[in-house]
Design a protein around this motif. Structure first.
Motif, PDB file in Angstrom:
ATOM      1  N   VAL A   1       7.917  -0.482  -8.412  1.00 53.33           N
ATOM      2  CA  VAL A   1       7.443   0.180  -7.190  1.00 53.33           C
ATOM      3  C   VAL A   1       6.800  -0.880  -6.311  1.00 53.33           C
ATOM      4  O   VAL A   1       5.843  -1.555  -6.728  1.00 53.33           O
ATOM      5  CB  VAL A   1       6.429   1.292  -7.515  1.00 53.33           C
ATOM      6  N   ILE A   2       7.317  -1.064  -5.119  1.00 51.42           N
ATOM      7  CA  ILE A   2       6.811  -2.074  -4.188  1.00 51.42           C
ATOM      8  C   ILE A   2       6.162  -1.351  -3.010  1.00 51.42           C
ATOM      9  O   ILE A   2       6.777  -0.470  -2.388  1.00 51.42           O
ATOM     10  CB  ILE A   2       7.947  -2.990  -3.682  1.00 51.42           C
ATOM     11  N   GLU A   3       4.910  -1.715  -2.710  1.00 52.50           N
ATOM     12  CA  GLU A   3       4.170  -1.098  -1.603  1.00 52.50           C
ATOM     13  C   GLU A   3       3.870  -2.134  -0.529  1.00 52.50           C
ATOM     14  O   GLU A   3       3.514  -3.281  -0.841  1.00 52.50           O
ATOM     15  CB  GLU A   3       2.855  -0.494  -2.105  1.00 52.50           C
ATOM     16  N   SER A   4       3.987  -1.694   0.724  1.00 51.69           N
ATOM     17  CA  SER A   4       3.655  -2.540   1.868  1.00 51.69           C
ATOM     18  C   SER A   4       2.482  -1.901   2.601  1.00 51.69           C
ATOM     19  O   SER A   4       2.564  -0.746   3.033  1.00 51.69           O
ATOM     20  CB  SER A   4       4.869  -2.668   2.797  1.00 51.69           C
ATOM     21  N   TRP A   5       1.350  -2.651   2.736  1.00 50.23           N
ATOM     22  CA  TRP A   5       0.134  -2.127   3.366  1.00 50.23           C
ATOM     23  C   TRP A   5      -0.054  -2.785   4.744  1.00 50.23           C
ATOM     24  O   TRP A   5      -0.096  -4.005   4.847  1.00 50.23           O
ATOM     25  CB  TRP A   5      -1.083  -2.428   2.488  1.00 50.23           C
ATOM     26  N   VAL A   6      -0.214  -1.920   5.767  1.00 47.66           N
ATOM     27  CA  VAL A   6      -0.420  -2.426   7.135  1.00 47.66           C
ATOM     28  C   VAL A   6      -1.605  -1.674   7.739  1.00 47.66           C
ATOM     29  O   VAL A   6      -1.610  -0.434   7.788  1.00 47.66           O
ATOM     30  CB  VAL A   6       0.840  -2.211   8.008  1.00 47.66           C
ATOM     31  N   TRP A   7      -2.630  -2.441   8.181  1.00 49.57           N
ATOM     32  CA  TRP A   7      -3.815  -1.827   8.800  1.00 49.57           C
ATOM     33  C   TRP A   7      -3.627  -1.669  10.311  1.00 49.57           C
ATOM     34  O   TRP A   7      -3.041  -2.532  10.976  1.00 49.57           O
ATOM     35  CB  TRP A   7      -5.056  -2.694   8.545  1.00 49.57           C
ATOM     36  N   HIS A   8      -4.134  -0.553  10.869  1.00 46.56           N
ATOM     37  CA  HIS A   8      -4.013  -0.281  12.314  1.00 46.56           C
ATOM     38  C   HIS A   8      -5.262  -0.764  13.025  1.00 46.56           C
ATOM     39  O   HIS A   8      -6.360  -0.742  12.469  1.00 46.56           O
ATOM     40  CB  HIS A   8      -3.798   1.205  12.561  1.00 46.56           C
TER      41      HIS A   8
END
Length: 631
Positions: free
Chosen positions: A624-631
């Protein structure tokens, strides 16, 4: 060749081959009256019988023609006339090569009694150091060591007491401290071992092993070997009252494997489960006619006031030690790096006139063993032993797969202090090759093999040792190559370089370390700067005949999941703790004070199958690969 025998008259003088008559008599009044006719010596006369002291040992010699046995005192009244004057002076039973009785000489006058050629003597001075005799140059005073102890203090003994049934391989696997310090089993019940009866004596040892069998006897005063002993003479010495013994002697190296005494002894089950010789040396290469490490069954016999100075058992082998009769006092020093360094400086030098306990960084521990006690001493422990009363002990040495780093460390100390080969663990390197080969074959099985971390650490040390032996084969001198090659068992190890290096590689993989860099694994990056080659950069087979197992079919699938928004701590550039925080991150502990982040995920699935000897093997790997992007 003429056969000579030496017998003791403490149990009646009898001719070789006669029916044994046993007597435990210890005084002249208690001994049975025996006529010399019972000796079956045709040469006996009234004069020769009257001149013989019945408490001396009897010498026998056999005619090479008629095979009749004669007392040497009856057969050697005068040397043959054809001998030179020098030969007549040296006319003893030990020098006889061919001997004929008077009737056979008269029947065939051409027969000639001959002597063995004298041993070649060398003028070259030699300094033999017995491994047990660790006190070169000391005064001949057997009580010196005891006086040294008078003003010493000792650490209270707190070694673990265990029931025999608890001393198992499971104990080793579950207890990280198991076999790291001595343990005491007060009663033998549950150990799974066999010992002679409690009334077993030194006399029994001599009768069952053989009175003529040579035995190495240690002179306690000098801690050096005393020549000319056999078991019959040793049994006579033991029977003397303590005040009648001119010197204090000790026997610590009588190995009884293959004898009638050996048939009465079986080491504890744990020892048999761990012992490399028991489990890895081929059964077809043990026994009569084969050289193999016989160190499992020792009979130790000491008299009151005997002692053995500080030592470590050869090659750092572990020891089981059972007091059958009597008592022993052990003095232990823990094998810390500093203590082993002090021991190495002390061994074989003038420092041996001093108390080693004053030179180490920890206290000396004293423990008393009594009749029926069994002790297991782990690898590397430095110890000295005192015998307060006449004592019989059975014990043995064993190498095992939980202590290879310490075993190799002690072996290096032996080499550094120039311990003669005679007093080192026999066939140590060959045994290591047998062990390494077997572990490699187990690691290569389709199902693989799993071992406790202590065993993997030990196996890595073993593999490194075998690789060092291979390097000698590749780069050493001709003599060094010859010595290493002689220790490689050709019946099992056809390609030592491949075995050693593949064992190291597989052990490292099993331990979670994929690196197997060695020399050639270092190369430049084109700019002259060296870098280590990553394992994944090189897919070439590393070992001769090694082929990775292939999968028959592989299916890969990727699935994109829905996006979600969570609040989470945004890692700062200078926050050195963010790596640990995010390795252990779960949504269940989201930082509600954090910033909002959009999380996109995808799931990659790999499924592969192949045939096995028992059917099929199916492997499913999901990432499981997760990509985290903050706004």
């Amino acid at each position: 060749m003429a056969r000579a025998k030496r017998r003791s008259n403490r149990s009646t003088a009898q001719a070789p081959g006669a029916s044994p008559v046993s007597s435990r008599a210890s005084t002249p009044e208690q001994q049975p009256a025996v006529s010399h006719a019972a000796d079956s010596c045709p040469g006996c006369t009234t004069e020769s019988s009257a001149s013989f002291n019945q408490f001396e040992k009897e010498n026998w010699i056999r005619c090479d023609v008629c095979k009749t046995w004669y007392h040497w005192r009856c057969a050697s009244t005068e040397p043959p006339s054809f001998l030179s004057e020098d030969e007549k002076k040296d006319y003893t039973i030990d020098r006889i090569d061919k001997w004929y009785c008077k009737p056979c000489l008269e029947k065939e006058p051409s027969r000639t009694i001959t002597l063995k050629a004298p041993a070649r003597k060398s003028d070259r001075k030699r300094n033999y150091q017995d491994y047990a005799s660790l006190n070169l140059g000391l005064a001949s005073d057997p009580n010196r060591w005891l006086r040294m102890l008078e003003n010493k203090t000792f650490e209270p003994e707190n070694f673990k007491r265990m029931h025999g049934s608890d001393v198992t391989v499971e104990w080793l696997e579950e207890d990280e401290d198991a076999m790291t310090e001595p343990i005491l089993v007060e009663k033998p019940d549950g150990l799974g071992m066999k010992m002679p009866p409690n009334d077993f004596t030194v006399e029994d040892v001599a009768e069952l092993v053989g009175e003529e069998v040579p035995v190495e006897v240690i002179d306690v005063a000098s801690q050096s070997a005393s020549p000319g002993w056999n078991l019959g003479k040793w049994a006579d010495y033991i029977e003397l009252e303590p005040e009648a013994r001119e010197k204090i002697y000790n026997v610590i190296s009588l190995e009884v494997t293959g004898t009638k005494v050996g048939d009465l002894v079986l080491p504890p089950k744990l020892v048999r489960d761990l012992d490399w010789v028991e489990n890895f040396w081929p059964g077809t290469r043990k026994g009569k006619g084969h050289a193999y490490p016989k160190v499992q069954l020792y009979c130790l016999m000491g008299v009151g006031s005997a002692w053995t100075d500080w030592h470590v058992d050869f090659a750092g082998s572990s020891v089981y030690y059972h007091v059958l009769r009597g008592s022993k006092v052990f003095y232990f020093i823990k094998p810390t790096p500093a203590n082993l360094a002090a021991y190495e400086r002390w061994s074989g030098t003038e420092l041996q006139s001093s108390w080693l306990g004053d030179m180490v960084d920890s206290e000396v521990t004293k423990i008393v063993l009594t009749e029926g006690n069994t002790m297991i001493i782990p690898s590397g422990w430095i110890h000295a032993v005192y015998t307060p009363v006449d004592t019989i002990v059975f014990g043995g040495n064993f190498l095992h797969s939980y202590s290879m780093p310490m075993q190799l460390k002690i072996r290096k100390i032996e080499m550094a202090t120039q311990v003669p080969r005679k007093f080192r663990f026999p066939l140590f390197s060959k045994l290591c090759w047998y062990v390494g080969d077997k572990y490699l074959r187990d690691l290569k099985t389709p199902a693989g093999a799993s071992y406790p971390s202590r065993v993997l650490t030990s196996l890595l040390a073993l593999a490194d040792f075998l690789v060092s032996e291979v390097r000698i084969l590749e780069r050493g001198s001709d003599q060094a190559k010859k010595e290493v090659k002689e220790q490689i068992p050709a019946d099992r190890v056809k390609d030592p370089a491949a075995v050693a290096r593949e064992l190291r590689w597989r052990v490292r993989l099993a331990a979670g370390n994929a690196s197997d860099d060695e020399g050639s694994a270092v190369k430049t990056n084109g700019t002259g700067v060296k870098r280590k080659r990553a394992l994944e950069d090189d897919h070439r087979p590393r070992f001769k005949n090694f082929r990775p197992r292939q999968w028959d079919n592989t299916v890969e699938n990727a699935e994109v999941g829905a996006s979600r928004v969570v609040k989470a701590h945004r890692p700062a550039e200078d926050d050195g703790t963010w790596k640990e925080r995010w390795v252990e991150w779960t949504d269940g502990v989201a930082d509600q004070d954090g910033a909002e982040a959009e999380v996109k995920s995808r799931t990659e699935t790999l499924v592969r199958v192949r045939r096995t000897g028992d059917g099929l093997e199916r492997q499913r790997v999901e990432r499981v690969i997760e990509s985290w992007v903050w706004h």
